[in-house]
Design a protein around this motif. Structure first.
Motif, mmCIF file in Angstrom:
data_model
loop_
_atom_site.group_PDB
_atom_site.id
_atom_site.type_symbol
_atom_site.label_atom_id
_atom_site.label_comp_id
_atom_site.label_asym_id
_atom_site.label_seq_id
_atom_site.Cartn_x
_atom_site.Cartn_y
_atom_site.Cartn_z
ATOM 1 N N SER A 134 -39.709 -162.581 32.715
ATOM 2 C CA SER A 134 -40.430 -161.603 31.901
ATOM 3 C C SER A 134 -39.465 -160.648 31.199
ATOM 4 C CB SER A 134 -41.411 -160.822 32.784
ATOM 5 O OG SER A 134 -42.059 -159.819 32.045
ATOM 6 N N TRP A 135 -38.469 -160.184 31.931
ATOM 7 C CA TRP A 135 -37.498 -159.241 31.370
ATOM 8 C C TRP A 135 -36.661 -159.887 30.259
ATOM 9 C CZ3 TRP A 135 -36.409 -154.428 30.646
ATOM 10 C CH2 TRP A 135 -35.094 -154.022 30.353
ATOM 11 N N LEU A 184 -40.043 -161.922 37.513
ATOM 12 C CA LEU A 184 -39.560 -160.665 36.953
ATOM 13 C C LEU A 184 -38.408 -160.927 35.986
ATOM 14 C CD1 LEU A 184 -39.473 -158.548 40.250
ATOM 15 C CD2 LEU A 184 -41.259 -158.545 38.487
ATOM 16 N N LEU A 185 -37.534 -161.841 36.373
ATOM 17 C CA LEU A 185 -36.372 -162.180 35.561
ATOM 18 C C LEU A 185 -36.791 -162.805 34.229
ATOM 19 C CD1 LEU A 185 -33.281 -162.244 35.549
ATOM 20 C CD2 LEU A 185 -33.383 -164.424 36.770
ATOM 21 N N ALA A 242 -38.677 -160.393 27.073
ATOM 22 C CA ALA A 242 -38.848 -159.147 26.319
ATOM 23 C C ALA A 242 -37.561 -158.756 25.598
ATOM 24 C CB ALA A 242 -39.292 -158.029 27.258
ATOM 25 N N MET A 243 -36.421 -158.864 26.286
ATOM 26 C CA MET A 243 -35.151 -158.455 25.702
ATOM 27 C C MET A 243 -34.691 -159.400 24.590
ATOM 28 S SD MET A 243 -34.256 -155.585 26.978
ATOM 29 C CE MET A 243 -36.036 -155.257 26.858
#
Length: 300
Positions: free
Chosen positions: A215-216, A212-213, A219-220
């Motif tokens: 992927s986030w 999750l980390l 994206a950012m």
């Protein structure tokens, strides 16, 4: 045949490498695998023995290694080590490429030093760790800056261990690009550590949280393009999605959560405090790009 003639006619010209540490050894092996004759020198001779067994010629001194060929690549501990190693070497007519990690000012000073000794010079910044060297699909590359003629002449050889990216005639630019990217990485890792600290005492497996980390953050990271456009245009309010006022308000929750979880906020507060300063200066409707002016001292 002279050194200069060999460098122009051989499809795999000779390379002299000063430094047989982890990175230097990886570089040497990549050149050897590609068929380049490699002469290596290391302050501690025993460290070069493995390379000798793989086909490298081992020089007894740095000066002897430099005399072996035109292209001289240096990969040592620090800039002082470069000066010490090359103090007695004749650099006349040599092409010196410094892969030693340093600062922009050190790169510029070393370029002037090399020029005074009759050498062309490139400074470099390696964007890789040793296991990535010599593997075309690893994503490894090296920034180069300095003599454009040197880079063009040796581009193919320099690209053997890792991709070669020329970033300008200013010898300080390779180190500047290197350190700027590493600084961004440091900030990212700070955030990663803080995130893991927040879940540390909870029933959340770090290995479940990590995807999750990643992927986030991936994206950012794309927002860097928007920040770049705002900095170039000087319009810090261009295409704003979440303005500074909103982000600063959200920081309250970040800091309160850290307190509730018993986690130090010391990795966050320098950034949140900078945001508060820019907000107080009346930039609430803008994005965060303008905070660069606080870091550079441009803000009044």
């Amino acid at each position: 045949m002279t050194d200069n003639a060999r460098s122009h006619t051989s499809p795999t010209p000779p390379v002299t490498l000063l430094g047989a540490g982890a990175m230097g050894s990886a570089l040497a092996r990549a050149w050897l695998a590609a068929g380049h004759p490699v002469t290596v020198w290391n302050r501690t001779p025993a460290r070069a023995e493995a390379l000798a067994a793989e086909g490298a010629a081992v020089a007894a001194s740095a000066a002897e290694a430099v005399a072996a060929g035109r292209l001289v690549v240096v990969c040592l501990l620090d800039d002082a080590s470069v000066g010490e190693a090359l103090a007695d070497a004749d650099l006349t007519g040599r092409d010196l490429v410094d892969l030693t990690t340093g600062t922009p000012a050190q790169g510029r000073a070393r370029a002037a030093w090399a020029t005074e000794r009759g050498a062309r010079f490139l400074d470099a910044g390696i964007m890789a760790v040793p296991p990535m060297i010599g593997k075309p699909d690893s994503g490894a590359y090296v920034f180069y800056s300095g003599s454009p003629e040197l880079f063009e002449e040796h581009r193919a050889t320099l690209a053997v261990p890792a991709g070669a990216r020329y970033v300008g005639a200013d010898p300080g630019f390779a180190a500047l690009h290197d350190v700027a990217l590493l600084s961004a990485m440091s900030g990212m890792f700070a955030g990663v550590l803080h995130a893991f600290a927040l879940i540390r005492r909870e029933d959340i497996a770090p290995t479940d949280f990590a995807p999750l980390l990643v992927s986030w953050l991936t994206a950012m990271a794309q927002l860097a393009h928007q920040t770049a456009e705002q900095l170039e245009s000087g319009d810090y309010g261009k295409d704003v999605v979440s303005n500074l006022a909103m982000q600063a308000a959200g920081n309250v929750t970040l800091l309160r959560t850290a307190e509730e979880q018993g986690v130090s906020a010391e990795l966050l507060t320098p950034y949140t405090e900078l945001m508060d300063r820019w907000l107080a200066a009346g930039h609430g409707d803008e994005d965060t790009a303008g905070m660069v002016e606080l870091l550079t001292g441009e803000a009044s």
